[in-house]
Scaffold this active site. Structure first.
Site, PDB file in Angstrom:
ATOM      1  N   GLU A 136     -78.657  14.842 -26.901  1.00 23.13           N
ATOM      2  CA  GLU A 136     -79.980  15.311 -26.464  1.00 23.13           C
ATOM      3  C   GLU A 136     -79.903  16.776 -26.047  1.00 23.13           C
ATOM      4  O   GLU A 136     -80.870  17.513 -26.182  1.00 23.13           O
ATOM      5  CB  GLU A 136     -80.485  14.443 -25.303  1.00 23.13           C
ATOM      6  CG  GLU A 136     -81.872  14.847 -24.797  1.00 23.13           C
ATOM      7  CD  GLU A 136     -82.423  13.922 -23.720  1.00 23.13           C
ATOM      8  OE1 GLU A 136     -81.702  13.000 -23.296  1.00 23.13           O
ATOM      9  OE2 GLU A 136     -83.588  14.126 -23.314  1.00 23.13           O
ATOM     10  N   ARG A 176     -83.210  16.047 -14.144  1.00 20.80           N
ATOM     11  CA  ARG A 176     -82.467  14.813 -13.892  1.00 20.80           C
ATOM     12  C   ARG A 176     -82.318  14.543 -12.393  1.00 20.80           C
ATOM     13  O   ARG A 176     -82.261  13.375 -11.976  1.00 20.80           O
ATOM     14  CB  ARG A 176     -81.089  14.906 -14.568  1.00 20.80           C
ATOM     15  CG  ARG A 176     -80.395  13.565 -14.685  1.00 20.80           C
ATOM     16  CD  ARG A 176     -79.112  13.665 -15.460  1.00 20.80           C
ATOM     17  NE  ARG A 176     -78.097  14.425 -14.752  1.00 20.80           N
ATOM     18  CZ  ARG A 176     -76.785  14.365 -15.014  1.00 20.80           C
ATOM     19  NH1 ARG A 176     -76.347  13.597 -15.987  1.00 20.80           N
ATOM     20  NH2 ARG A 176     -75.923  15.076 -14.327  1.00 20.80           N
ATOM     21  N   HIS A 218     -82.710  10.238 -29.589  1.00 19.94           N
ATOM     22  CA  HIS A 218     -82.859  11.703 -29.608  1.00 19.94           C
ATOM     23  C   HIS A 218     -82.179  12.301 -30.847  1.00 19.94           C
ATOM     24  O   HIS A 218     -82.831  12.778 -31.743  1.00 19.94           O
ATOM     25  CB  HIS A 218     -82.347  12.396 -28.337  1.00 19.94           C
ATOM     26  CG  HIS A 218     -82.977  11.917 -27.084  1.00 19.94           C
ATOM     27  ND1 HIS A 218     -84.338  12.010 -26.862  1.00 19.94           N
ATOM     28  CD2 HIS A 218     -82.466  11.312 -25.986  1.00 19.94           C
ATOM     29  CE1 HIS A 218     -84.621  11.498 -25.674  1.00 19.94           C
ATOM     30  NE2 HIS A 218     -83.506  11.056 -25.136  1.00 19.94           N
ATOM     31  N   HIS A 272     -77.867   7.100 -26.183  1.00 18.88           N
ATOM     32  CA  HIS A 272     -78.365   8.478 -26.134  1.00 18.88           C
ATOM     33  C   HIS A 272     -77.339   9.350 -26.862  1.00 18.88           C
ATOM     34  O   HIS A 272     -76.140   9.274 -26.561  1.00 18.88           O
ATOM     35  CB  HIS A 272     -78.414   8.991 -24.690  1.00 18.88           C
ATOM     36  CG  HIS A 272     -79.487   8.402 -23.831  1.00 18.88           C
ATOM     37  ND1 HIS A 272     -79.224   7.773 -22.648  1.00 18.88           N
ATOM     38  CD2 HIS A 272     -80.839   8.387 -23.965  1.00 18.88           C
ATOM     39  CE1 HIS A 272     -80.366   7.386 -22.069  1.00 18.88           C
ATOM     40  NE2 HIS A 272     -81.362   7.747 -22.861  1.00 18.88           N
ATOM     41  N   HIS A 288     -87.839   4.297 -20.430  1.00 17.66           N
ATOM     42  CA  HIS A 288     -87.283   4.149 -19.079  1.00 17.66           C
ATOM     43  C   HIS A 288     -88.510   4.009 -18.187  1.00 17.66           C
ATOM     44  O   HIS A 288     -89.143   5.015 -17.827  1.00 17.66           O
ATOM     45  CB  HIS A 288     -86.486   5.373 -18.647  1.00 17.66           C
ATOM     46  CG  HIS A 288     -85.353   5.751 -19.556  1.00 17.66           C
ATOM     47  ND1 HIS A 288     -84.219   4.978 -19.681  1.00 17.66           N
ATOM     48  CD2 HIS A 288     -85.177   6.808 -20.374  1.00 17.66           C
ATOM     49  CE1 HIS A 288     -83.396   5.565 -20.538  1.00 17.66           C
ATOM     50  NE2 HIS A 288     -83.949   6.673 -20.973  1.00 17.66           N
ATOM     51  N   ARG A 335     -71.313  10.828 -22.358  1.00 13.92           N
ATOM     52  CA  ARG A 335     -71.080  11.370 -21.012  1.00 13.92           C
ATOM     53  C   ARG A 335     -70.719  10.259 -20.037  1.00 13.92           C
ATOM     54  O   ARG A 335     -69.892  10.433 -19.152  1.00 13.92           O
ATOM     55  CB  ARG A 335     -72.344  12.087 -20.509  1.00 13.92           C
ATOM     56  CG  ARG A 335     -72.691  13.345 -21.285  1.00 13.92           C
ATOM     57  CD  ARG A 335     -74.000  13.970 -20.810  1.00 13.92           C
ATOM     58  NE  ARG A 335     -75.166  13.399 -21.490  1.00 13.92           N
ATOM     59  CZ  ARG A 335     -76.211  12.867 -20.872  1.00 13.92           C
ATOM     60  NH1 ARG A 335     -76.257  12.811 -19.564  1.00 13.92           N
ATOM     61  NH2 ARG A 335     -77.220  12.373 -21.578  1.00 13.92           N
ATOM     62  N   ASP A 358     -89.767   7.122 -23.951  1.00 13.77           N
ATOM     63  CA  ASP A 358     -88.709   7.652 -23.098  1.00 13.77           C
ATOM     64  C   ASP A 358     -89.174   7.791 -21.646  1.00 13.77           C
ATOM     65  O   ASP A 358     -89.274   6.813 -20.941  1.00 13.77           O
ATOM     66  CB  ASP A 358     -88.191   8.974 -23.676  1.00 13.77           C
ATOM     67  CG  ASP A 358     -86.867   9.394 -23.053  1.00 13.77           C
ATOM     68  OD1 ASP A 358     -86.403   8.718 -22.119  1.00 13.77           O
ATOM     69  OD2 ASP A 358     -86.290  10.403 -23.496  1.00 13.77           O
TER      70      ASP A 358
HETATM   71 ZN   LIG Z   1     -83.442   8.002 -22.439  1.00 11.54          ZN
END
Ligand SMILES: [Zn+2]
Length: 450
Positions: free
Chosen positions: A239, A83, A273, A236, A62, A211, A324
């Site tokens: 994680e 986050r 992950h 993902h 990212h 999610r 990442d």
């Molecule tokens: Zn990621």
């Protein structure tokens, strides 16, 4: 018509069957045309005195998270508090500012030996979620950045439809998440199909996570992936324990099982992950031939937990690594962390051989470039030369140099037969200090709007 031949002579090089000495490497039109060990160096050849390895593949990037390095350690917290910093940073980006930041981030990656970046791309739209005039303007900024930095790019375009998952179900999108989301899965698919590949860019699909993509839309995302130029499908997965708990509460199964039931796990799929797994999850990743991309420096930075690299490898899972959030630079450091985390988990050294770790660092197949990442005739002509005579590497046997080298020890990087880094200097963007200045000015521009 004259064919352009490029030629290098490596004192040591990692060939598909192991380390070899005195290797002549010739490339024609971007592909290896000759790879031969035991050949004395011809006079008109670029001599590489270090250890030459194939190009390194970043399975999970990212780019914008680089803006968080060294800025999130003050207040303690968890993945979930971290986050919030990422969301605030996302709000400050637009296509021009993202181009400037990603160019510097990818240049930093190139200096560390990365020849292909798998960019898990979810920052799609403008403020409030309004699409730009070109709805792929942010992806185009990333493409432009990778071209300037001289690296190959796989745009793993992530579907993102919901703001989260808890025991009551999926949550509405809020704040920065509006910029990640498309109106629905069909609009996402149309936007992805409008992204054209080019000689250095391929497009793949991604489920952001269970999610962010409700179960009823997983099959639609999975069905688009084989139609993309990279053909890969990333997600993902597990994680954090909270994701697993919510998924079990709502769906009665783990994220791995849910993704498998909706056709997301299969050959050319990659679980990113895969930290919190039960035995059934490990077996299922193996039996579906799903790859796993480990991001150990991020996983320990975010207190995610220790992964299952050894168990996954024993189940036959193809492993790769990703930078990442770019909390540290360099994929050699990532594979070293995979091995070190296994040592901490098991109390034993040497879970993986140097050759197996190098195989993880060069896993181009996981990002849709199966013809790269190996020094073999016909493959894409990438190489990375690592110094044997630096403070960090002096005294190391050639086979173990990749396990002790720092990013400063990368001296030469070649992508598709063209030198991107020589003498430790990026041929277009300069040395490490120059790239640091590029990063500094890109980050400074973000502070002005934040
Ligand atoms: Zn990621």
């Amino acid at each position: 018509v004259t064919r352009q031949v490029a030629r290098w002579h490596a004192r040591h090089a990692w060939l598909p069957d192991g380390l070899a000495d005195d290797v002549l490497l010739e490339a024609v039109e971007g592909r290896w045309s000759r790879v031969e060990a035991g050949v004395p160096a011809p006079t008109e050849t670029q001599r590489l005195d270090g250890v030459v390895v194939p190009g390194l593949a970043d399975g999970h990037s990212h780019a914008f998270h680089r803006g968080l390095r060294g800025r999130t350690h003050g207040g303690g917290g968890t993945f979930w508090t971290w986050r919030r910093h990422a969301y605030a940073l996302a709000e400050a980006l637009d296509p021009d500012r993202y181009l400037a930041l990603a160019r510097a981030v990818y240049a930093e990656a190139a200096l560390a030996g990365t020849t292909t970046v798998g960019e898990f791309h979810y920052l799609h739209h403008g403020a409030g979620g309004r699409p730009y005039a070109d709805p792929n303007a942010m992806a185009e900024a990333l493409r432009h950045a990778a071209r300037d930095a001289g690296v190959r790019l796989t745009l793993l375009d992530a579907c993102y439809l919901s703001g989260g998952l808890d025991a009551t179900g999926h949550q509405p999108l809020t704040g920065a998440q509006l910029r990640f989301a498309d109106a629905d899965v069909e609009v996402w698919a149309e936007r992805v199909q409008a992204l054209q590949p080019d000689v250095r860019t391929r497009v793949g699909a991604a489920v952001h996570s269970v999610r962010a993509v409700p179960a009823e839309h997983l099959a639609a995302v999975a069905s688009l992936a084989p139609l993309t130029s990279a053909g890969v499908l990333h997600a993902h997965v597990a994680e954090q324990p909270a994701e697993v708990e919510a998924c079990v509460a709502v769906h009665g199964v783990t994220p791995v099982r849910l993704l498998a039931e909706h056709g997301v796990l299969r050959p050319r799929s990659v679980a990113v992950h895969a930290t919190h797994l039960d035995d059934d999850d490990v077996a299922r990743l193996g039996s579906t031939a799903t790859g796993v991309c480990l991001c150990p420096t991020t996983e320990r930075d975010l207190a995610d937990g220790l992964g299952h690299a050894g168990l996954l490898a024993a189940a036959g899972v193809r492993l790769g690594v990703g930078s990442d959030q770019h909390v540290a630079s360099g994929l050699l450091g990532e594979v070293r962390a995979v091995e070190e985390h296994e040592r901490l988990r098991t109390g034993r050294r040497g879970a993986f051989t140097p050759a197996e770790l190098l195989d993880m660092a060069t896993a181009h197949d996981l990002v849709g470039w199966p013809d790269a990442g190996t020094l073999r005739v016909g493959a894409r002509a990438d190489l990375v030369e690592v110094r044997r005579d630096s403070l960090r590497t002096t005294g190391a046997v050639a086979e173990q140099v990749p396990l002790v080298a720092g990013t400063d020890d990368v001296r030469t990087v070649v992508v598709d037969g063209t030198a991107v880094v020589t003498g430790g200097i990026h041929v277009r963007l300069g040395g490490a200090d120059d790239v640091a200045r590029l990063l500094g000015s890109a980050l400074g521009a973000l502070e002005e709007v934040a």
